[in-house]
Design a protein around this motif. Structure first.
Motif, PDB file in Angstrom:
ATOM      1  N   LEU A 262     -11.337 -40.852 -26.376  1.00  0.00           N
ATOM      2  CA  LEU A 262     -11.507 -40.445 -24.982  1.00  0.00           C
ATOM      3  C   LEU A 262     -11.032 -39.014 -24.760  1.00  0.00           C
ATOM      4  CD1 LEU A 262     -10.409 -43.618 -22.961  1.00  0.00           C
ATOM      5  CD2 LEU A 262     -12.713 -42.694 -23.225  1.00  0.00           C
ATOM      6  N   TYR A 263     -10.045 -38.575 -25.508  1.00  0.00           N
ATOM      7  CA  TYR A 263      -9.552 -37.202 -25.380  1.00  0.00           C
ATOM      8  C   TYR A 263     -10.677 -36.191 -25.578  1.00  0.00           C
ATOM      9  CZ  TYR A 263      -7.028 -32.912 -26.590  1.00  0.00           C
ATOM     10  OH  TYR A 263      -6.584 -31.611 -26.648  1.00  0.00           O
ATOM     11  N   ALA A 264     -11.622 -36.540 -26.453  1.00  0.00           N
ATOM     12  CA  ALA A 264     -12.727 -35.624 -26.731  1.00  0.00           C
ATOM     13  C   ALA A 264     -13.972 -35.904 -25.903  1.00  0.00           C
ATOM     14  CB  ALA A 264     -13.088 -35.687 -28.222  1.00  0.00           C
ATOM     15  N   SER A 265     -14.142 -37.145 -25.447  1.00  0.00           N
ATOM     16  CA  SER A 265     -15.420 -37.517 -24.827  1.00  0.00           C
ATOM     17  C   SER A 265     -15.322 -37.953 -23.373  1.00  0.00           C
ATOM     18  CB  SER A 265     -16.065 -38.653 -25.631  1.00  0.00           C
ATOM     19  OG  SER A 265     -15.225 -39.801 -25.630  1.00  0.00           O
ATOM     20  N   LYS A 266     -14.127 -38.149 -22.846  1.00  0.00           N
ATOM     21  CA  LYS A 266     -14.002 -38.647 -21.478  1.00  0.00           C
ATOM     22  C   LYS A 266     -14.576 -37.646 -20.480  1.00  0.00           C
ATOM     23  CE  LYS A 266     -10.673 -40.748 -18.297  1.00  0.00           C
ATOM     24  NZ  LYS A 266      -9.238 -41.000 -18.017  1.00  0.00           N
ATOM     25  N   PRO A 267     -15.473 -38.070 -19.587  1.00  0.00           N
ATOM     26  CA  PRO A 267     -16.044 -37.150 -18.589  1.00  0.00           C
ATOM     27  C   PRO A 267     -14.951 -36.505 -17.744  1.00  0.00           C
ATOM     28  CG  PRO A 267     -17.286 -39.199 -18.653  1.00  0.00           C
ATOM     29  CD  PRO A 267     -16.066 -39.418 -19.490  1.00  0.00           C
ATOM     30  N   LYS A 268     -15.123 -35.235 -17.444  1.00  0.00           N
ATOM     31  CA  LYS A 268     -14.120 -34.492 -16.694  1.00  0.00           C
ATOM     32  C   LYS A 268     -14.383 -34.619 -15.200  1.00  0.00           C
ATOM     33  CE  LYS A 268     -11.971 -29.930 -16.364  1.00  0.00           C
ATOM     34  NZ  LYS A 268     -11.983 -28.541 -16.885  1.00  0.00           N
ATOM     35  N   PRO A 269     -13.406 -35.084 -14.414  1.00  0.00           N
ATOM     36  CA  PRO A 269     -13.610 -35.213 -12.965  1.00  0.00           C
ATOM     37  C   PRO A 269     -13.601 -33.845 -12.281  1.00  0.00           C
ATOM     38  CG  PRO A 269     -11.366 -35.798 -13.538  1.00  0.00           C
ATOM     39  CD  PRO A 269     -12.076 -35.565 -14.836  1.00  0.00           C
ATOM     40  N   LYS A 270     -14.427 -33.726 -11.261  1.00  0.00           N
ATOM     41  CA  LYS A 270     -14.537 -32.467 -10.531  1.00  0.00           C
ATOM     42  C   LYS A 270     -14.855 -32.758  -9.078  1.00  0.00           C
ATOM     43  CE  LYS A 270     -17.061 -28.072 -10.595  1.00  0.00           C
ATOM     44  NZ  LYS A 270     -18.135 -27.281 -11.282  1.00  0.00           N
ATOM     45  N   MET A 271     -14.139 -32.089  -8.175  1.00  0.00           N
ATOM     46  CA  MET A 271     -14.372 -32.282  -6.746  1.00  0.00           C
ATOM     47  C   MET A 271     -15.609 -31.491  -6.320  1.00  0.00           C
ATOM     48  SD  MET A 271     -12.106 -34.378  -5.624  1.00  0.00           S
ATOM     49  CE  MET A 271     -12.348 -34.164  -3.857  1.00  0.00           C
ATOM     50  N   ALA A 272     -16.523 -32.162  -5.631  1.00  0.00           N
ATOM     51  CA  ALA A 272     -17.739 -31.516  -5.128  1.00  0.00           C
ATOM     52  C   ALA A 272     -18.125 -32.173  -3.817  1.00  0.00           C
ATOM     53  CB  ALA A 272     -18.883 -31.643  -6.139  1.00  0.00           C
ATOM     54  N   SER A 273     -18.105 -31.377  -2.749  1.00  0.00           N
ATOM     55  CA  SER A 273     -18.462 -31.854  -1.408  1.00  0.00           C
ATOM     56  C   SER A 273     -17.582 -33.026  -0.973  1.00  0.00           C
ATOM     57  CB  SER A 273     -19.943 -32.264  -1.359  1.00  0.00           C
ATOM     58  OG  SER A 273     -20.759 -31.177  -1.736  1.00  0.00           O
ATOM     59  N   GLY A 274     -16.292 -32.938  -1.299  1.00  0.00           N
ATOM     60  CA  GLY A 274     -15.350 -33.958  -0.885  1.00  0.00           C
ATOM     61  C   GLY A 274     -15.386 -35.230  -1.696  1.00  0.00           C
ATOM     62  N   ALA A 275     -16.168 -35.275  -2.754  1.00  0.00           N
ATOM     63  CA  ALA A 275     -16.259 -36.466  -3.608  1.00  0.00           C
ATOM     64  C   ALA A 275     -16.020 -36.062  -5.059  1.00  0.00           C
ATOM     65  CB  ALA A 275     -17.627 -37.133  -3.463  1.00  0.00           C
ATOM     66  N   ILE A 276     -15.611 -37.032  -5.845  1.00  0.00           N
ATOM     67  CA  ILE A 276     -15.347 -36.780  -7.264  1.00  0.00           C
ATOM     68  C   ILE A 276     -16.621 -36.984  -8.067  1.00  0.00           C
ATOM     69  CG2 ILE A 276     -13.999 -37.451  -9.278  1.00  0.00           C
ATOM     70  CD1 ILE A 276     -11.833 -38.448  -7.456  1.00  0.00           C
ATOM     71  N   LYS A 277     -16.992 -35.964  -8.799  1.00  0.00           N
ATOM     72  CA  LYS A 277     -18.120 -36.067  -9.717  1.00  0.00           C
ATOM     73  C   LYS A 277     -17.610 -35.885 -11.144  1.00  0.00           C
ATOM     74  CE  LYS A 277     -21.706 -34.505  -6.498  1.00  0.00           C
ATOM     75  NZ  LYS A 277     -22.813 -33.547  -6.261  1.00  0.00           N
ATOM     76  N   TYR A 278     -18.302 -36.505 -12.069  1.00  0.00           N
ATOM     77  CA  TYR A 278     -17.850 -36.493 -13.453  1.00  0.00           C
ATOM     78  C   TYR A 278     -18.835 -35.713 -14.314  1.00  0.00           C
ATOM     79  CZ  TYR A 278     -14.646 -40.068 -11.817  1.00  0.00           C
ATOM     80  OH  TYR A 278     -13.681 -40.733 -11.131  1.00  0.00           O
ATOM     81  N   VAL A 279     -18.294 -34.734 -15.024  1.00  0.00           N
ATOM     82  CA  VAL A 279     -19.095 -33.859 -15.876  1.00  0.00           C
ATOM     83  C   VAL A 279     -18.985 -34.345 -17.315  1.00  0.00           C
ATOM     84  CG1 VAL A 279     -19.473 -31.494 -16.644  1.00  0.00           C
ATOM     85  CG2 VAL A 279     -18.637 -31.931 -14.319  1.00  0.00           C
TER      86      VAL A 279
END
Length: 328
Positions: A123-140
């Motif tokens: 998971l350290y290498a592959s876990k999607p990175k959370p990012k705030m966008a328009s007040g919601a969490i999106k995962y990259v």
């Protein structure tokens, strides 16, 4: 403090360290404890022990006999602490940074619970990175093969030591696959250890030609162009021959190998690139096999036979006969 909904690294570390402060006592395994448990077992009839019917009767004193032993209670605490740490790092919104991963490995190593380490290292290498966008969490989504996704050597060693200490071969191989064998680790090794020497090799002919040109100006027997060619050819042959012999001697050295060695015909570039993986497998074989050197190769059992086949699939040999003491 990170954005709302995304815990910062400090928050995650604080949570893990708070869990790590829980007093986890080692599971009692001394002879006195075993004798006490055996004595308690003898107070129950053979039929009750076999059928598990100790709690069916309601006689006085049964409740005390059905209580968990100190070893079982300690085991439950260890399981709960381990599960709590696992729940923290696997939360989708938690970013597993290097410090978080190091803290998690230390905690599970102290608890003697390496089973989850392969998954968390992955998971350290592959876990999607959370990012705030328009007040919601999106995962990259992330590329697990990028060099910056490689696990540090110190963390990989600590995780492998934890699996070896717990005598968990499956966890040890899983840790190996997610660290030393991963594409990210190999790419990071190329960048850190091969990039600068590669530039040096590429620039060597240019430096030799410049030196040959300067040397040609110090003589008057030949034309400068011809003298430059002679000096350049001689120097490039000397440097190339010496460097080749040195590389072959370096990559074929086996003094650091104890039980796991490279199979004949394995390319030198492969040996250099996967040397850390070979060293880890060597460590695993020495830890799970016999400690006496004269008994190497006598291990039996399905688990060790599987390890031998796994090592063979990696272009390596476990206990090569021609390299064993007295056979070389």
């Amino acid at each position: 403090m990170g954005p709302i909904g995304i815990p910062s690294e400090e928050m995650t570390l604080t949570a893990l360290r708070a869990i790590a402060k829980i007093d986890v006592k080692p599971v009692p395994t001394d002879a006195a404890e075993r004798r006490a448990e055996d004595a308690a077992a003898e107070t129950r009839g053979p039929a009750s022990q076999l059928l598990g019917l100790e709690g069916m009767d309601s006689k006085p004193g049964d409740a005390a006999r059905t209580q968990k032993s100190p070893a079982q209670r300690a085991q439950d605490v260890i399981d709960k602490v381990s599960d709590a740490a696992y729940s923290i790092v696997t939360l989708p919104s938690v970013v597993i940074t290097r410090n978080v991963l190091e803290e998690y490995v230390k905690l599970q190593a102290r608890l003697g619970r390496p089973e989850s380490l392969p998954q968390i290292l992955g998971l350290y290498a592959s876990k999607p990175k959370p990012k705030m966008a328009s007040g919601a969490i999106k995962y990259v989504e992330r590329n697990p093969s990028k060099a910056d996704s490689a696990v540090d050597v110190s963390i990989a060693e600590a995780a492998l030591d934890a699996a070896i200490e717990a005598k968990d071969l499956g966890a040890a191989i899983g840790i190996l696959e997610n660290t030393y064998s991963s594409k990210a680790y190999l790419r990071a090794k190329l960048i850190k250890k091969a990039l600068l020497p590669g530039f040096a090799v590429a620039g060597t002919p240019v430096a030799i030609y410049y030196a040959a040109t300067e040397l040609a100006q110090l003589q008057h027997a030949l034309e400068p162009r011809i003298a430059t060619g002679f000096a350049f050819a001689g120097a490039i042959c000397y440097v190339g021959f010496t460097a080749t012999i040195g590389m072959v001697a370096h990559f074929t050295a086996n003094d650091q190998m104890k039980r796991v060695t490279w199979a004949s015909g394995t390319p030198l570039r492969h040996r250099w690139l996967y040397e850390d993986e070979r060293a880890a497998l060597d460590k695993i074989a020495c830890s799970f096999g016999f400690s006496e050197e004269h008994r190497y190769g006598e291990e039996e059992g399905e688990e060790f036979l599987w390890l031998r086949e796994y090592i063979l699939s990696k272009s390596m040999i476990l206990d090569a006969v021609d390299l064993m003491p007295g056979m070389n």
